[in-house]
Write a protein that holds these residues in place. Structure first.
Motif, PDB file in Angstrom:
ATOM      1  N   THR A   1     -19.753  -9.319  -7.227  1.00  0.00           N
ATOM      2  CA  THR A   1     -21.214  -9.383  -6.629  1.00  0.00           C
ATOM      3  C   THR A   1     -21.051  -8.781  -5.536  1.00  0.00           C
ATOM      4  OG1 THR A   1     -20.761 -11.431  -5.850  1.00  0.00           O
ATOM      5  CG2 THR A   1     -21.995 -11.490  -7.938  1.00  0.00           C
ATOM      6  N   GLY A   2     -20.084  -7.650  -5.239  1.00  0.00           N
ATOM      7  CA  GLY A   2     -20.171  -6.972  -3.818  1.00  0.00           C
ATOM      8  C   GLY A   2     -19.059  -7.575  -3.200  1.00  0.00           C
ATOM      9  N   ALA A   3     -18.820  -6.827  -2.237  1.00  0.00           N
ATOM     10  CA  ALA A   3     -17.729  -7.251  -1.297  1.00  0.00           C
ATOM     11  C   ALA A   3     -17.941  -7.074   0.317  1.00  0.00           C
ATOM     12  CB  ALA A   3     -16.498  -6.614  -1.549  1.00  0.00           C
ATOM     13  N   ASP A   4     -17.516  -7.735   1.215  1.00  0.00           N
ATOM     14  CA  ASP A   4     -17.646  -7.727   2.597  1.00  0.00           C
ATOM     15  C   ASP A   4     -16.840  -6.280   2.966  1.00  0.00           C
ATOM     16  OD1 ASP A   4     -17.628  -7.747   5.052  1.00  0.00           O
ATOM     17  OD2 ASP A   4     -16.748  -9.697   5.178  1.00  0.00           O
ATOM     18  N   MET A   5     -17.342  -5.663   3.439  1.00  0.00           N
ATOM     19  CA  MET A   5     -16.670  -4.294   3.970  1.00  0.00           C
ATOM     20  C   MET A   5     -16.040  -4.270   5.516  1.00  0.00           C
ATOM     21  SD  MET A   5     -16.892  -2.171   1.202  1.00  0.00           S
ATOM     22  CE  MET A   5     -16.601  -0.736   1.755  1.00  0.00           C
ATOM     23  N   ALA A   6     -16.031  -5.473   6.009  1.00  0.00           N
ATOM     24  CA  ALA A   6     -15.377  -5.873   7.406  1.00  0.00           C
ATOM     25  C   ALA A   6     -14.381  -5.229   7.429  1.00  0.00           C
ATOM     26  CB  ALA A   6     -15.468  -6.938   7.746  1.00  0.00           C
ATOM     27  N   THR A   7     -13.898  -4.473   8.462  1.00  0.00           N
ATOM     28  CA  THR A   7     -12.578  -3.950   8.660  1.00  0.00           C
ATOM     29  C   THR A   7     -12.158  -4.237  10.104  1.00  0.00           C
ATOM     30  OG1 THR A   7     -13.911  -2.066   8.615  1.00  0.00           O
ATOM     31  CG2 THR A   7     -11.586  -1.769   7.758  1.00  0.00           C
ATOM     32  N   LYS A   8     -10.738  -4.771  10.074  1.00  0.00           N
ATOM     33  CA  LYS A   8     -10.179  -4.872  11.646  1.00  0.00           C
ATOM     34  C   LYS A   8      -8.865  -4.186  11.217  1.00  0.00           C
ATOM     35  CE  LYS A   8      -8.373  -7.602  14.740  1.00  0.00           C
ATOM     36  NZ  LYS A   8      -6.937  -8.729  14.921  1.00  0.00           N
ATOM     37  N   LEU A   9      -8.450  -3.268  12.218  1.00  0.00           N
ATOM     38  CA  LEU A   9      -7.432  -2.703  12.025  1.00  0.00           C
ATOM     39  C   LEU A   9      -6.760  -2.268  13.425  1.00  0.00           C
ATOM     40  CD1 LEU A   9      -7.624   1.129  10.650  1.00  0.00           C
ATOM     41  CD2 LEU A   9      -9.450  -0.511  11.432  1.00  0.00           C
ATOM     42  N   LYS A  10      -5.501  -2.085  13.408  1.00  0.00           N
ATOM     43  CA  LYS A  10      -4.881  -1.535  14.868  1.00  0.00           C
ATOM     44  C   LYS A  10      -4.417  -0.065  14.358  1.00  0.00           C
ATOM     45  CE  LYS A  10      -2.863  -4.189  17.606  1.00  0.00           C
ATOM     46  NZ  LYS A  10      -2.390  -5.487  17.703  1.00  0.00           N
ATOM     47  N   LEU A  11      -5.389   0.881  14.970  1.00  0.00           N
ATOM     48  CA  LEU A  11      -5.071   2.364  14.795  1.00  0.00           C
ATOM     49  C   LEU A  11      -4.315   2.783  16.093  1.00  0.00           C
ATOM     50  CD1 LEU A  11      -8.620   3.436  13.771  1.00  0.00           C
ATOM     51  CD2 LEU A  11      -6.343   3.507  12.388  1.00  0.00           C
ATOM     52  N   MET A  12      -2.988   2.970  15.682  1.00  0.00           N
ATOM     53  CA  MET A  12      -2.194   3.580  16.822  1.00  0.00           C
ATOM     54  C   MET A  12      -2.129   2.568  18.104  1.00  0.00           C
ATOM     55  SD  MET A  12      -3.270   7.542  17.057  1.00  0.00           S
ATOM     56  CE  MET A  12      -3.719   8.373  15.847  1.00  0.00           C
ATOM     57  N   GLY A  13      -2.108   1.388  17.759  1.00  0.00           N
ATOM     58  CA  GLY A  13      -2.132   0.232  18.728  1.00  0.00           C
ATOM     59  C   GLY A  13      -3.407  -0.195  19.419  1.00  0.00           C
ATOM     60  N   VAL A  14      -4.593   0.563  18.751  1.00  0.00           N
ATOM     61  CA  VAL A  14      -5.760   0.421  19.487  1.00  0.00           C
ATOM     62  C   VAL A  14      -6.623  -0.594  18.497  1.00  0.00           C
ATOM     63  CG1 VAL A  14      -7.874   1.209  20.360  1.00  0.00           C
ATOM     64  CG2 VAL A  14      -5.837   2.551  20.270  1.00  0.00           C
ATOM     65  N   ASP A  15      -7.124  -1.810  18.910  1.00  0.00           N
ATOM     66  CA  ASP A  15      -7.886  -2.557  18.067  1.00  0.00           C
ATOM     67  C   ASP A  15      -9.117  -2.107  17.905  1.00  0.00           C
ATOM     68  OD1 ASP A  15      -6.270  -4.819  17.525  1.00  0.00           O
ATOM     69  OD2 ASP A  15      -6.763  -5.958  19.281  1.00  0.00           O
ATOM     70  N   VAL A  16      -9.596  -2.089  16.489  1.00  0.00           N
ATOM     71  CA  VAL A  16     -10.954  -1.550  16.053  1.00  0.00           C
ATOM     72  C   VAL A  16     -11.179  -2.612  15.097  1.00  0.00           C
ATOM     73  CG1 VAL A  16     -12.152   0.329  15.041  1.00  0.00           C
ATOM     74  CG2 VAL A  16     -10.288   0.551  16.518  1.00  0.00           C
ATOM     75  N   ALA A  17     -12.547  -3.137  15.127  1.00  0.00           N
ATOM     76  CA  ALA A  17     -13.028  -4.040  14.207  1.00  0.00           C
ATOM     77  C   ALA A  17     -14.605  -3.507  13.950  1.00  0.00           C
ATOM     78  CB  ALA A  17     -12.958  -5.464  14.617  1.00  0.00           C
ATOM     79  N   SER A  18     -14.832  -3.587  12.648  1.00  0.00           N
ATOM     80  CA  SER A  18     -16.146  -3.493  12.366  1.00  0.00           C
ATOM     81  C   SER A  18     -16.682  -4.418  11.325  1.00  0.00           C
ATOM     82  CB  SER A  18     -16.549  -2.178  12.405  1.00  0.00           C
ATOM     83  OG  SER A  18     -17.199  -1.497  10.858  1.00  0.00           O
ATOM     84  N   PHE A  19     -17.969  -5.006  11.367  1.00  0.00           N
ATOM     85  CA  PHE A  19     -18.248  -5.686  10.453  1.00  0.00           C
ATOM     86  C   PHE A  19     -19.873  -5.993  10.172  1.00  0.00           C
ATOM     87  CE2 PHE A  19     -19.151  -9.101  13.490  1.00  0.00           C
ATOM     88  CZ  PHE A  19     -18.316  -8.629  14.591  1.00  0.00           C
ATOM     89  N   GLY A  20     -20.166  -6.260   9.062  1.00  0.00           N
ATOM     90  CA  GLY A  20     -21.585  -6.574   8.707  1.00  0.00           C
ATOM     91  C   GLY A  20     -22.676  -5.585   9.190  1.00  0.00           C
ATOM     92  N   ASP A  21     -23.765  -5.565   9.802  1.00  0.00           N
ATOM     93  CA  ASP A  21     -24.774  -4.595   9.996  1.00  0.00           C
ATOM     94  C   ASP A  21     -24.517  -3.747  11.287  1.00  0.00           C
ATOM     95  OD1 ASP A  21     -26.998  -3.231  10.126  1.00  0.00           O
ATOM     96  OD2 ASP A  21     -28.431  -4.621  10.262  1.00  0.00           O
ATOM     97  N   VAL A  22     -23.442  -3.156  11.332  1.00  0.00           N
ATOM     98  CA  VAL A  22     -23.231  -2.316  12.585  1.00  0.00           C
ATOM     99  C   VAL A  22     -24.125  -1.509  13.143  1.00  0.00           C
ATOM    100  CG1 VAL A  22     -20.512  -2.310  12.251  1.00  0.00           C
ATOM    101  CG2 VAL A  22     -21.940  -0.424  11.204  1.00  0.00           C
ATOM    102  N   PHE A  23     -24.814  -0.958  12.467  1.00  0.00           N
ATOM    103  CA  PHE A  23     -26.116   0.050  12.910  1.00  0.00           C
ATOM    104  C   PHE A  23     -27.265  -0.597  13.031  1.00  0.00           C
ATOM    105  CE2 PHE A  23     -22.866   2.692  10.560  1.00  0.00           C
ATOM    106  CZ  PHE A  23     -22.315   3.501  11.630  1.00  0.00           C
ATOM    107  N   ALA A  24     -27.300  -2.005  13.215  1.00  0.00           N
ATOM    108  CA  ALA A  24     -28.779  -2.403  13.278  1.00  0.00           C
ATOM    109  C   ALA A  24     -29.790  -2.187  12.526  1.00  0.00           C
ATOM    110  CB  ALA A  24     -28.956  -2.202  14.914  1.00  0.00           C
ATOM    111  N   ALA A  25     -29.306  -2.150  11.173  1.00  0.00           N
ATOM    112  CA  ALA A  25     -30.197  -1.533  10.492  1.00  0.00           C
ATOM    113  C   ALA A  25     -31.569  -2.811   9.851  1.00  0.00           C
ATOM    114  CB  ALA A  25     -29.603  -0.945   9.055  1.00  0.00           C
TER     115      ALA A  25
END
Ligand code: SRM
Ligand SMILES: Cc1cc2nc3c(=O)[nH]c(=O)nc-3n(C[C@H](O)[C@H](O)[C@H](O)COP(=O)(O)OP(=O)(O)OC[C@H]3O[C@@H](n4cnc5c(N)ncnc54)[C@H](O)[C@@H]3O)c2cc1C
Ligand code: SF4
Ligand code: FES
Lengths: 855, 129
Positions: A315-339
């Protein structure tokens, strides 16, 4: 019963296909089904998510099925074999090798393929995609003869690819058509923050850049042309602009596909053909494809469940992502663009540290809808569940993203909350370190917490939270965070430095009488000696300062475990004439000293007794050598590579510059030791970015990096300014070093100083490059003063009877060697014999290494 | 100043007074090593008046280096920090300030006519005398 067994064919042995087989075995599907798996790749499924680590760990480490087969005989795994057609009427698949297999159920797990845009030149040698181990092998091969690489695409995968190209030692560019990096996950400001981090690592980012063509000569890539911008010269191009679900087989046999690609499936993952399922990246449940592995795994479980007669649904999946790109923390989850209609955005951005955080909340500010974290994703653990479970937000939701120092982000932190995710250290552990115990006194500074708990020692993003915890905890225990140097001075090193400068104080006695208490100690005395040395360039063995020095400085040598000293003549830039080499060799032979090449491109002679030091140095000085200051908190070496003169890749004379810099800054006393490096090209053989200041040659001049070190807490130097001519480079370096000397804490290497100074690197750059404080001229004058007053400490000592008088073994028997010093021979040279007469075990240094941390 | 120099002499010990140097060869808070009857001694001049002596052997590193440490104070206690691993030793009692179980020997010192003398302990009858 065997005639009742059914056969399932699985196409694709990638991550999801493998999971499907595992689940089929575990849940007993193979009790009734024979499973035949066809995989196109030459090897069994491997961890594609960790693909980038292939260069470090190799293919075996990534494999998900190291044995190469399943230990269930009812599963037949056929690798290196693609399925070429599906005959739905006959329920048969045909493989490239001509094998025809009948199925009762067919599962497609064919994944996706990288999309290569139809650009002119995309077939040139030197163009790659980034999906399989073979792709990476090809890239690695090509990198061997390349100097520059361009990654087209600045999304998640593009940045991973850029990281890999960067790690292969190429000058790396990322070209993204959208106006920002990671356009799917980040908004404009988040993308901009990410750019700053990534550029600091030495990767050049071009956003809003539409690639027009790939140019080549003789069928090989040479450059990339971009609309409205300079072309980028490159030897290698990696496409990473997106993926296309691998649905060709399905299309060919008439199974329905989604409008934008992907095999259309229902919530049971069944295609328009009832006997055929599709899972993973090739499938499009509800018309949507998922480029992540977790949803694929969920689909695999659903199909196994259904085949067993269950009622599982996807029934669909959470597309939340957290990763460490070249040592930089990046996370994005839910309605990121305030839609969501009426939703509000709370944004915290700190241009200096490159931290960007955004929360999207419901219009009444009670619910969290989504968010973006760049540079510090420590709040991800708390925030993401809030979106998923709908836990109401606290009163002041902005506190969730304020840096710990400013807000009380610890709200609701329990003892179990993980504060440092790199080292998995909880709040409870940190608090116990602060409180201390019977055996161990509590920590009163961050350095202590770092060494006790390891928190904050990896990416450093939790340090603000740690600081805040410390301040809170100490305050509630009635303890104070003090920046006093020691019990004798209530001031920090920086305050003392200013005081000494302003009042022109020239001796420790005068300083402590006017501004301190007691007689000083082994902490404040060397610190003040160093301040005086930085400001006056007086000889460190001068009457006023000799008693302040650590033994290394007091005897102009490094104390060794048996009470002898080592001797390190300066070898600027590591360049040494054969005659010089012979002279050193002769001294070593004549005094029977243990001889070793150091890690700093010079030669160390060990085992000299106090009374031998002047004799040894007499010889060395006569041969043209001077002190290498291996003993001082001062400039050590400027490491060089051979550079343009000899090396076929060099683009500048790095050896010459290294020598010039080493001679310029020799003898410069500083809060901690200083090391430099100069490399003749981006291959960086001088490891300049592991030094306090590092210079890397470019076609146009020099790039200057600062704040690197090896040692206890290694740090990579970060870019201060690029493409400088030699004069500007030296000017910036003069300013940088003097600014460090003026403002750093005692025993603080440049990396720690950059971390602790308010405003960090950007602030330092504004002082050094843009001169916002208007002190540049002062800093340069200070340096000129130092250079003008420089004298070799050893020749000056040899010329001064009074100073020499100290180099005796015993005041009443000046030439009698310390009878307790003895040596044994090992590998043809001397070494200290075990501690003399020690029936009891020798107590050595405590287990903790006191490096740099001010105490 | 030479005439009035006071030396530490709490306990009466036996031995021979050995002259090691002139007072004006000692600088305040800068130690020197001396050989006294086969023993290595670290001498410290604390101010115009007070001179102390402790064993030169650092019990932690077992190297004879204490004379080369930095002199400092904790409250009223004057100590030398071993140059090897930094443990502080009380210059008047020889006790390690960080570990009361560890100490170094102390020696009596006196000044006669501007000459510093250290009381050499009686020769022991141990194997190496
Ligand atoms: C001799 C040498 C090892 C060797 O055999 O190669 C060496 C030996 C010592 N190092 Fe080192 N280090 C030597 C290269 C290094 C390097 C490599 C380099 O410079 O490329 C590093 C890591 C790079 C760096 O500093 O960024 C290194 C990181 C340290 C550290 C940790 C510094 C830190 O910031 O964490 C210490 C401890 C300290 O300085 O507080 C240290 C301290 C020491 C001391 C001074 C320890 C001591 O107090 O006795 C050692 C005595 C030196 C001597 O007796 O001459 N040594 N030391 C190297 C002398 C290089 C030279 O020519 O001057
Ligand atoms: C560099 C990189 C980083 C990634 N990072 C992340 C991440 O951080 N988080 C995350 O969730 N996801 C990440 N992904 C995505 C993740 O790897 C995929 O979602 C996952 O691999 C999908 O699994 P799959 O089995 O559907 O497809 P794949 O793993 O691609 O497997 C499909 C297999 O089917 C084979 N095949 C195709 N056609 C045929 C045929 N006709 N006959 C036989 N075999 C065939 C292919 O050769 C392939 O081996 C990353 C991917 C890459 C490349
Ligand atoms: S690594 Fe440790 S043991 Fe080796 S030289 Fe450096 S300080 Fe000494
Ligand atoms: S979270 Fe990375 S060091 Fe603590």
């Amino acid at each position: 019963m065997t005639h009742l067994r059914q056969r399932l064919v699985l196409i694709g042995h990638g991550m999801v296909g493998h999971r499907f087989v595992q689940a089929a075995i575990e849940r007993g599907l193979t009790e009734r089904w024979d499973v035949v798996v066809f995989g196109q790749e030459p090897r069994a499924a491997y961890d594609r998510v960790a693909l980038t680590s292939f260069f470090e760990v190799g293919a075996d480490e990534l494999s998900l099925l190291p044995e190469g087969e399943y230990d269930d005989p009812r599963v037949r795994l056929v690798l290196d074999t693609a399925v070429t057609t599906i005959d739905r009427d006959a329920r048969e698949v045909t493989t490239a090798s001509g094998e025809v297999v009948r199925y009762d159920a067919l599962v497609m797990a064919t994944g996706s393929v990288p999309f290569v845009p139809p650009l002119p030149g995309r077939d040139l040698a030197g163009c790659f995609v980034y999906r399989t181990i073979e792709d990476l092998e090809d890239i690695r091969q090509a990198a061997k003869t390349a100097t520059t690489g361009v990654v087209i695409g600045g999304g998640l995968l593009g940045l991973e690819a850029a990281n890999a190209v960067h790690q292969l030692g190429l000058a790396t560019h990322v070209v993204e058509m959208a106006p920002r990096l990671m356009p799917v996950q980040l908004d404009q400001a988040g993308g901009a923050a990410l750019v700053r981090h990534i550029e600091a690592l030495g990767v050049t980012v071009h956003t809003g850049a539409a690639t027009e063509a790939i140019e080549g000569i003789d069928g090989k890539v040479t450059a990339l042309t971009i609309a409205d911008a300079e072309p980028i010269e490159t030897d290698l191009v990696v496409f990473s602009v997106g993926i296309r679900p691998e649905d060709a087989l399905a299309r060919a046999c008439g199974i329905e596909v989604a409008e934008r690609g992907g095999i259309l499936v229902d919530e049971t993952c069944r295609t328009s053909d009832k006997a055929i399922y599709a899972i993973g990246e090739c499938a499009a449940p509800d018309g949507k494809v998922y480029g992540l592995v977790a949803p694929g795994y969920a689909m695999a479980e659903v199909v196994v469940d259904r085949l067993l007669g269950g009622s599982g649904d996807f029934t669909g999946a959470d597309m939340a992502t957290k990763l460490k790109l070249m040592g930089v923390d990046v996370a994005s989850f839910g309605d990121v663009f305030a839609a969501t209609p009426g939703s509000l955005e709370l944004v915290f951005a700190d241009a200096v540290t490159g931290v960007y955080k955004k929360l999207v909340v419901s219009n009444d500010a009670t619910r969290l809808l989504g968010g973006i974290l760049v540079g510090d994703a420590s709040a991800y653990g708390v925030l993401r569940p809030m979106v998923a479970s709908g836990i109401p937000l606290p009163e002041n939701p902005e506190e969730l993203i304020l840096p710990a120092g400013r807000g009380t982000a610890q709200v609701g932190m329990t003892d179990e909350t993980v504060v440092c995710s790199c080292e998995n250290v909880t709040k409870g552990t940190i608090c116990s370190a602060i409180d201390g115990s019977e055996e161990k006194p509590g920590c009163a500074d961050v350095a202590c917490i770092k060494s006790c708990t390891k928190a904050g020692t990896v990416c450093g993003s939790c340090v603000p939270t740690v600081k805040n915890l410390l301040a809170e905890r100490l305050a509630s225990a009635g303890r104070e965070v003090s920046n006093a140097l020691c019990e004798h001075f209530a001031m920090s090193r920086q305050e003392l430095f200013d005081l000494v400068a302003v009042k022109a104080i020239r001796s420790f006695t005068a300083l402590i009488a006017a501004h301190g208490t007691g007689r000083g100690c082994d902490i404040c005395k060397p610190a003040v000696a160093s301040i005086l040395a930085s400001q006056t360039s007086a000889h460190i063995l001068a009457e006023e300062t000799v008693g302040l020095q650590d033994t290394n400085d007091a005897f102009l040598g490094n104390l060794q475990r048996n009470g002898t000293y080592s001797v390190v003549p300066r070898v600027p830039g590591g360049e040494l004439t054969p005659d010089g080499l012979i002279a050193i060799g002769e001294v070593a032979r004549d005094f029977d000293l243990y001889t070793k090449i150091t890690g700093g491109q010079r030669i160390d002679l060990f085992g000299a007794r106090v009374e031998q030091l002047p004799l040894i140095w007499r010889r060395l000085v006569d041969a043209g050598f001077e002190s290498g200051h291996a003993y001082g908190k001062s400039l050590r070496t400027v490491k060089s590579c051979v550079g343009q003169t000899w090396c076929r890749y060099g683009v500048q004379d790095s050896t010459k510059l290294a020598i010039e810099l080493e001679l310029r800054y020799r003898g410069l006393r500083s809060p901690h030791k200083l090391k430099g490096g100069v490399s003749g090209c981006a291959r960086e053989c001088a490891e300049a970015r592991g030094k306090d200041f590092g210079v890397i040659a470019t076609e146009k001049g020099w790039n200057l990096y600062v704040g690197g070190n090896g040692g206890f807490r290694p740090a990579h130097a970060v870019e201060l300014a690029i493409d400088l001519d030699t004069a500007t480079l030296i000017r910036y370096l003069d300013r940088f070093l003097m600014f460090y000397i003026r403002t750093a804490d005692r025993l603080q290497r440049t990396s720690a100083w950059l971390e602790s100074i308010e405003g960090g690197l950007d602030y330092v750059r504004s002082v050094v490059v843009d001169d916002v404080l208007g002190v540049a001229a002062d800093l340069e004058a200070d340096m000129a003063g130092h250079i003008g007053a420089y004298q070799d400490e050893w020749s000056a000592t040899l010329a001064d009877e009074e100073k020499l008088a100290r180099f005796v073994s015993f005041i009443n028997a000046p030439d009698t060697p310390d009878p307790s010093i003895s040596f044994v021979t090992e590998r043809g040279q001397i070494r200290p014999s075990a501690a003399e007469g020690s029936a009891e075990p020798v107590l050595v240094a405590s287990a903790s290494i006191p490096v740099g941390a001010p105490r | 100043m030479m005439a009035g120099t006071k030396v530490r002499q709490e306990t009466v010990r036996q031995g021979i007074w050995v002259s090691v140097c002139r007072v004006d060869q000692l600088r305040v808070d800068v130690g020197v090593a001396a050989l006294v009857g086969g023993e290595q001694v670290a001498l410290f001049r604390l101010d115009a008046e007070e001179i102390t002596a402790i064993g030169n052997l650092d019990p932690y590193s077992r190297a004879n280096v204490l004379s080369r440490g930095i002199v400092g104070s904790r409250g009223d206690t004057v100590f030398v920090a071993s140059p090897m691993y930094k443990q502080p030793f009380d210059l008047r009692t020889g006790c390690c300030l960080d570990d009361p179980a560890v100490s170094v020997p102390t020696f009596d010192v006196r000044v006669l006519d501007g000459v510093v003398q250290v009381l050499a302990p009686p020769v022991s009858d141990g194997p190496d005398g």
